[in-house]
Structures are given as C-alpha cells and as structure tokens.
Design a protein around this motif. Sequence first.
Motif, PDB file in Angstrom:
ATOM      1  N   VAL A  30      49.435  42.443  37.085  1.00 33.96           N
ATOM      2  CA  VAL A  30      47.790  42.555  37.398  1.00 33.96           C
ATOM      3  C   VAL A  30      47.309  41.680  38.208  1.00 33.96           C
ATOM      4  O   VAL A  30      46.429  42.024  38.891  1.00 33.96           O
ATOM      5  N   GLY A  31      48.085  40.429  37.930  1.00 39.54           N
ATOM      6  CA  GLY A  31      47.035  39.176  38.754  1.00 39.54           C
ATOM      7  C   GLY A  31      47.436  39.314  40.120  1.00 39.54           C
ATOM      8  O   GLY A  31      46.625  38.574  40.962  1.00 39.54           O
ATOM      9  N   LEU A  32      48.702  39.688  40.524  1.00 42.35           N
ATOM     10  CA  LEU A  32      49.223  39.617  41.963  1.00 42.35           C
ATOM     11  C   LEU A  32      48.244  40.177  43.002  1.00 42.35           C
ATOM     12  O   LEU A  32      47.826  39.577  43.906  1.00 42.35           O
ATOM     13  N   PRO A  33      47.922  41.322  42.593  1.00 45.60           N
ATOM     14  CA  PRO A  33      46.986  42.100  43.699  1.00 45.60           C
ATOM     15  C   PRO A  33      45.565  41.231  43.748  1.00 45.60           C
ATOM     16  O   PRO A  33      45.212  41.243  44.909  1.00 45.60           O
ATOM     17  N   VAL A  34      44.977  40.906  42.667  1.00 48.18           N
ATOM     18  CA  VAL A  34      43.758  40.126  42.765  1.00 48.18           C
ATOM     19  C   VAL A  34      43.977  38.908  43.499  1.00 48.18           C
ATOM     20  O   VAL A  34      43.098  38.239  44.382  1.00 48.18           O
ATOM     21  N   GLN A  35      45.263  38.117  43.199  1.00 51.03           N
ATOM     22  CA  GLN A  35      45.359  36.683  43.866  1.00 51.03           C
ATOM     23  C   GLN A  35      45.551  37.083  45.208  1.00 51.03           C
ATOM     24  O   GLN A  35      45.064  36.321  46.234  1.00 51.03           O
ATOM     25  N   PHE A  36      46.277  38.209  45.687  1.00 52.36           N
ATOM     26  CA  PHE A  36      46.618  38.367  47.131  1.00 52.36           C
ATOM     27  C   PHE A  36      45.173  38.484  47.935  1.00 52.36           C
ATOM     28  O   PHE A  36      45.228  38.153  49.077  1.00 52.36           O
ATOM     29  N   VAL A  37      44.160  39.128  47.247  1.00 51.41           N
ATOM     30  CA  VAL A  37      42.810  39.278  47.913  1.00 51.41           C
ATOM     31  C   VAL A  37      42.171  37.998  48.159  1.00 51.41           C
ATOM     32  O   VAL A  37      41.846  37.748  49.038  1.00 51.41           O
ATOM     33  N   LEU A  38      42.186  37.287  46.956  1.00 50.23           N
ATOM     34  CA  LEU A  38      41.467  36.233  46.879  1.00 50.23           C
ATOM     35  C   LEU A  38      42.133  35.140  47.969  1.00 50.23           C
ATOM     36  O   LEU A  38      41.265  34.409  48.805  1.00 50.23           O
ATOM     37  N   VAL A  39      43.363  35.080  48.151  1.00 49.46           N
ATOM     38  CA  VAL A  39      44.319  34.070  49.154  1.00 49.46           C
ATOM     39  C   VAL A  39      43.820  34.526  50.779  1.00 49.46           C
ATOM     40  O   VAL A  39      43.494  33.605  51.439  1.00 49.46           O
TER      41      VAL A  39
END
Length: 259
Positions: free
Chosen positions: A18-27
Amino acid sequence: MALRLAFLALIVLPFTLVGLPVQFVLVKLCLPGWQLLPSIFFKLLALGLGLRVSLAGQPLAKGPVLLVANHIGWLDIVAVASKFPVSFVAKSDVAHWPVIGTLAGLHKTIFVNRTRRTDTRRTAGEMSTRIAQDVPVLLFAEGTSGIGTHVLPFRSALMGAIKDGAKIQPLAIAYTKISGLPLSRPERRQVAWIGDMGIGDNLGAILKSGPKDVVLAFGAPLPATDDRKRNAKWAETEVRAMLNALNRADPLPKDGEVV
C-alpha cells in the motif's frame, strides 16, 4: 519463526504494497513528509525480525551531520532507520537487488560505485547536498561488513562530503544479546552478513534466532576539519572505543577516552 513469518506476511507486506505507490509519488515530486512511511516500515520490520533497539551515548546532533559507523550487516539499516530518519550510503549493487533495491531507492539511499574512482566525487556531492538539507547521512566507513567484534580501518574517500558548518558524529552499532543472553562468537553469524553468505541464508538465520538486542551508541559530534583522513581516523577511534565497551558490557568511554 512461524509467528515472525506470519507478522511479516500479514502486517509488513500489506503495508509495503500500500505504501510503495504513495512513497513513489512523494519522492518523485520531492514532496515533504517522504520520511514518514519509511520510518513506520522500518519500525514494523524491526519488530518482525525480532530486533530490540536501544540508544546510548549522546543524542543525535541537530543540523547538518554526517554519521560515521561500523557495519555488521543489513540489519544495521533496519535498526537505525527504525529510530531515526537518515539517508544511507550504499554500494551501487544494492540498487539492482530485487525488492530491496526498490525500497532503498524510495528511501533516498545514496548509491556509490566503489569500483570507479570518478564516482566518489559525485557521491560526495550528493551526500553534501543531503546534509545541507539537515537530513542526517549515515556512512558505513569500513566499506564492508564485519562480525561485530572489532572495527576495520575507516576509509576516508567520502569524508569530503563534509562542508563548513557540518558536524561528524561517530556511531557504534553493537549486537549484544540474543534471547537475553550475551552473544557468543558463533552466534554472531545469526546477525552478521559475512563473506559469501547469501541473503537467503542470512535472513533464515535471523528469523530462526531469538530476540536480538542491538545498541546504537552515539559519540559526541565535532565540527569537521579540512583533513578528511584525520576526520576518518578520529571517527574510527571513537567508534572502536564505544564498540569495545558495548561488547564487554562496560560503561561507554568518556569523550576522548580510548579503551
């Protein structure tokens, strides 16, 4: 081991997916708050792997700081990142590892190709930029991992990342107990990544072993000098003194005291 695998499968894995797509966008968009999800991830992972992390010595320095530490295995990263939002410096091979390489990239890991001397300048520049943004950068200065009983000579090449106003802070990482009992030398292979050990063998040994106590001991930070070799030697001496004390269950040495 079964309970740990269940925790990793039912808690850590879903959180990661769940967190990978969110983290990808943030980075990718350089948005604030990129350190939050990795912090939660590493806290969960530390719990799942049976790590009990405690702190000793000085507080983590505020402002621009380069942490210089010994290295025992990839568990070091989990232990440190479960407590502090730092950027790590890792060999470029890690970037190509399945899953781990992706996670490292989304944690803004700084990769260095140690086989190319020309890459040192680029890496030092990236480290300097991150440090100037008040993001602590952690350098495993030995350039390899050891069994955790001693400290290898620190390499000075990347010490050039320190600029005016930044500090160097030594960090000793010590695995002190398994299942509440002091580690014997053979048991250190249950936490250390040594020689030609594969990551599967290392992970299996970690999962099979009992709760592992790891201490993160910080020395007093000092402003960096213009002599990177001198900086490296000072940090090496401080880390060695703290590691020796932790392995013997002695009090940490006072500032400047060698044991």
